[in-house]
Write an enzyme that holds these catalytic residues in place. Structure first.
Site, PDB file in Angstrom:
ATOM      1  CG  HIS A  20      97.721  -8.473  46.839  1.00 14.32           C
ATOM      2  ND1 HIS A  20      99.058  -8.767  46.999  1.00 14.32           N
ATOM      3  CD2 HIS A  20      97.559  -8.165  45.534  1.00 14.32           C
ATOM      4  CE1 HIS A  20      99.664  -8.646  45.834  1.00 14.32           C
ATOM      5  NE2 HIS A  20      98.775  -8.275  44.928  1.00 14.32           N
ATOM      6  CE  LYS A  44     102.969  -9.588  36.791  1.00 11.95           C
ATOM      7  NZ  LYS A  44     102.000  -9.164  37.804  1.00 11.95           N
ATOM      8  NE  ARG A  97      99.400  -0.993  41.786  1.00 18.10           N
ATOM      9  CZ  ARG A  97     100.155  -2.026  41.507  1.00 18.10           C
ATOM     10  NH1 ARG A  97     100.577  -2.810  42.454  1.00 18.10           N
ATOM     11  NH2 ARG A  97     100.517  -2.296  40.273  1.00 18.10           N
ATOM     12  CB  SER A 135     104.063  -8.032  44.543  1.00 16.23           C
ATOM     13  OG  SER A 135     102.864  -8.334  45.197  1.00 16.23           O
TER      14      SER A 135
END
Length: 174
Positions: A20, A44, A97, A135
């Site tokens: 990040h 999430k 990514r 994460s």
């Protein structure tokens, strides 16, 4: 008078990672002001509260921002495009990514463009040394007792270890 270019980098940031930081630092070069939007995203199952995530992002990104770029960290719980319009963003910045990220983001761009075609989405590829950081994986490594230091700052690592210890003490897995 020139209109200020405001960019929005949204995410859950649970926790904020070195990946990040990389995107935030690079995004700051593209805009006059960067708003890091911390999403509620209860789906999430965040490990940290909204307030904790906003605080972590503020603590961590302040020193990263280039001098000419103003930045702000704001929580949001509405539609991303509505939040972008509320803050006057001209672009949404997303980090990519892998190909799987692109497939999801491609759909989001289409939906967002239908909601407001005036706000562009800009993709920044993750740097080579950050492409694998997520994460979700950092939390999993922490929950299983692995070394998270390569993926987050020392302050975030300490917060994460403390939270994991509290979760385990309560008999939960996260």
């Amino acid at each position: 008078m020139t209109r200020q270019r405001i960019g929005l980098y949204p995410g859950t940031f649970d926790p904020v990672t070195k990946g990040h930081y990389d995107i935030i630092k690079r995004a700051g070069k593209l805009v006059d002001k960067l708003v890091v939007g911390v999403a509620v995203n209860a789906g999430k199952g965040p490990l940290f509260s909204m307030e904790e995530r906003v605080e972590m992002v503020r603590e961590e990104i302040g020193p990263l921002m280039p001098g000419a770029t103003e930045f702000e960290v704001k929580p949001f719980s509405n539609l991303l495009m509505h939040f972008a319009m509320d803050i006057g963003a001209v672009m949404i910045i997303r980090g990519l990514r892998a190909v799987s990220d692109f497939e999801y983001e491609f759909q989001m761009v289409g939906m967002n463009a239908r909601l407001n075609s005036e706000i562009e989405t800009v993709f920044l590829m993750a740097s080579d040394n950050h492409q694998f950081i997520a994460s979700r994986l950092v939390k999993e490594i922490a929950l299983l007792g692995g070394d998270i230091n390569p993926f987050v700052s020392p302050r975030v690592a300490e917060r994460l270890r403390t939270r994991v210890a509290a979760v385990k003490a309560q008999g939960g897995e996260g």
